[in-house]
Design an enzyme around this catalytic site. Structure first.
Site, PDB file in Angstrom:
ATOM      1  CG  ASP A   1      -0.336  -0.453   2.495  1.00 11.97           C
ATOM      2  OD1 ASP A   1       0.785  -1.000   2.515  1.00 11.97           O
ATOM      3  OD2 ASP A   1      -0.982  -0.252   3.537  1.00 11.97           O
TER       4      ASP A   1
ATOM      5  CD  GLU B   1       7.830   1.167   6.449  1.00  9.42           C
ATOM      6  OE1 GLU B   1       6.704   0.667   6.361  1.00  9.42           O
ATOM      7  OE2 GLU B   1       8.053   2.401   6.385  1.00  9.42           O
TER       8      GLU B   1
END
Length: 576
Positions: free
Chosen positions: A317, A523
């Site tokens: 996403d 991340e």
């Protein structure tokens, strides 16, 4: 505002008080954006993670009584005081926890890592588990109408930063790292938490929040169970997991998530898609989704919201692979796509269930799921494989290729609906061993990866499209690196192993350099430059970071490395 489908038909829906809590927190989120005014630094998720100090009724009454300007804006100081007075800090309902199986330097930790600089770094990464370890506060279970967090039976390792709760597919790589760290009890507890969610909801939620009850994430629970079993020989875990994994498999192969496609010979195949049970703005991104939906006709907004939530279910996403025009979020059509990676995970799930059943001596279940895996393998290779390109492509479902067979909708395969775009997802089936060792097609896949244009000095880029979305160029994501490296290494191809070594070296190097310069594991990273950091998407770059730590520790466990200096690596060889 569209109401959404809150877990309709897929598990216990949120109780009315919790549904009202989410609706109220969305109002607070909207007020925060209009009051504070700086959308560049605004994270809407913060406001749906806030635990209430008092009852929802008292808090919502206080909110309604706040003074507002003629255009409905609450004065900034008034709003800040309201938040401080009526809410606890986001994340405060998860309390710090020291894992019982953590030791600063575990026995037999990374025995192949001899270089002292690299070993020192690895121990620092290992120590980050302490920073990410949490226990759900008792108040979450005792006062559920004041929290969006869900209670879990065991302590957790969270991804980090804004991701304060457990996430489904992140947990696989966290567990891989925990096993390297010899934290077997923590890893098992993480698996049991996800098994608990399947017991309650019929599937693993995207994350352990009530607002995630409408969707799952890439189904890797069976792989987690198998990894923990291989490391611990814990057959009790297998006995607990088997019926629950079968339940999860049913969720993914029922209703709208499973689609029937006829191949060129008229043979029927069953494949899966991401299909969230939601048709409203996502609560954690309410203000963002509403802004995106302004670009489409009001009659199409619910469909767009559904496809946005379905893309969130994919874990990607967002990225160009879900967009009709490859650029704009308003053209998202996720639920009309059969994804390569999802079906590879399903193939892996079916093989894992067969393996677990065989270990437990249940041959009927083992046989059933071996057959399911074989059928899935045939479906993937019939509908998604492109022999000339040497890779698999997502398949778009076109209504004009739809027919009714025995009162069921089926789609008729046509090569033109293979989405022939360059994406790291095209190679995930290699990780799940979709081809047997020695199959000549393996070399085609290895060659396709080598010439894909996705390989850069700091890893594998997610795609070649630079859209500003985070699941596109130039971002390089830890799970994609790991799956491609392992897929290449275990392919049996000599060239595949060489390529795996190269990517592993580059990935370790860029993570090491970033950590040396910033003190953080990130991340995501920039594939194009060693030490480059990732970006894009709807939130700022996050630190922590669960799956990044797990991938690094796994690669250090599997490869022998030595550091010449902070930038140059030498002496790379495979341990296994």
């Amino acid at each position: 505002m569209a109401s959404g489908w809150l877990c309709k038909g897929s598990g216990p829906p949120s109780s009315p008080p919790v549904s009202r809590l989410i609706a109220f927190l969305q109002q607070v989120q909207q007020a925060a954006l209009s009051t504070l005014g700086d959308s560049s630094s605004f994270d809407p998720k913060t406001y749906v993670d806030l635990p209430l100090r008092f009852s929802l009724h008292r808090t919502s009454c206080a909110f309604r009584s706040l003074p507002r300007s003629s255009d409905g804006i609450i004065p900034p100081e008034t709003f800040k005081n309201f938040v401080n007075d009526y809410f606890f800090e986001a994340g405060s309902d998860l309390i710090d926890h020291i894992p019982v199986d953590y030791v600063a330097e575990p026995a037999d930790f990374l025995p192949h890592v001899k270089d002292q600089g690299l070993r020192t770094w690895a121990l620092k990464v290992h120590a980050i588990w302490l920073e990410l370890a949490r226990q759900v506060a008792p108040s979450v279970e005792h006062e559920p109408d004041r929290h969006t967090l869900l209670p879990l039976p065991n302590p957790v390792i969270v991804p980090g930063s804004r991701f304060r709760e457990v996430y489904y597919w992140d947990t696989y790589w966290i567990i891989r790292g925990l096993l390297v760290s010899k934290m077997f009890q923590t890893a098992k507890g993480m698996v049991e938490n996800l098994l608990h969610l399947v017991k309650v909801y019929g599937f693993v939620l995207n994350g352990a929040r009530v607002y995630y009850e409408n969707r799952s994430q890439p189904p890797l629970l069976s792989a987690m169970v198998r990894e923990v079993y291989v490391a611990t020989n814990d057959t009790e875990l297998l006995q607990e997991a088997l019926p629950i994994l079968i339940k999860e498999h049913k969720y993914w192969t029922s209703g709208p998530k499973q689609v029937t496609v006829l191949d060129g010979t008229g043979r029927k195949h069953f494949l899966c898609r991401y299909y969230a049970k939601w048709n409203a703005p996502r609560p954690e991104s309410f203000t963002i989704d509403m802004q995106v939906a302004k670009e489409v006709n009001v009659n199409k907004q619910e469909t767009l919201y559904h496809d946005i939530a379905s893309a969130a279910e994919s874990g990607w996403d967002f990225g160009s692979r879900w967009l009709r025009d490859g650029e704009n979020l308003s053209t998202m059509f996720t639920s009309s796509i059969l994804p390569v990676d999802l079906n590879a995970y399903m193939f892996q799930m079916e093989r894992n269930i067969a393996y677990i059943a065989a270990v437990l001596g249940n041959q009927s279940i083992a046989t059933k799921f071996r057959k399911a895996a074989k059928a899935r393998q045939l479906a993937i290779n019939s509908i998604m494989w492109d022999d000339e390109a040497g890779q698999w492509f997502d398949y778009a479902l076109d209504p004009e290729q739809c027919e009714a067979h025995l009162n069921k909708v089926v789609y008729v395969w046509d090569e033109k609906f293979q989405r022939k775009i360059t994406s790291a997802s095209n190679f995930i089936p290699l990780w799940t061993s979709i081809f047997k060792s020695g199959d000549s097609k393996i070399e085609k896949v290895v060659n396709a990866i080598a010439r894909s244009g996705l390989l850069f000095p700091a890893g594998v880029a997610t795609s070649l499209r630079e859209t500003g979305q985070q699941w596109d160029f130039p971002n390089a994501w830890p799970p994609l690196q790991h799956m491609i490296i392992e897929g290449l290494f275990f392919s049996g191809s000599t060239e595949g192993r060489r390529l795996a070594r190269t990517i592993a070296q580059q990935w370790i190097q860029t993570n090491y350099v970033v950590f040396t310069e910033t003190g953080h594991m990130l991340e995501k990273y920039d594939a194009t430059i060693c030490g480059g950091t990732g970006g894009g998407g709807e939130y700022k770059l996050q630190t922590g970071f669960g799956w990044s730590n797990g991938v690094v520790l796994s690669l250090l466990s599997d490869f022998e490395l030595s550091l010449g200096d902070p930038i140059t690596y030498s002496g790379l060889s495979l341990v296994r």
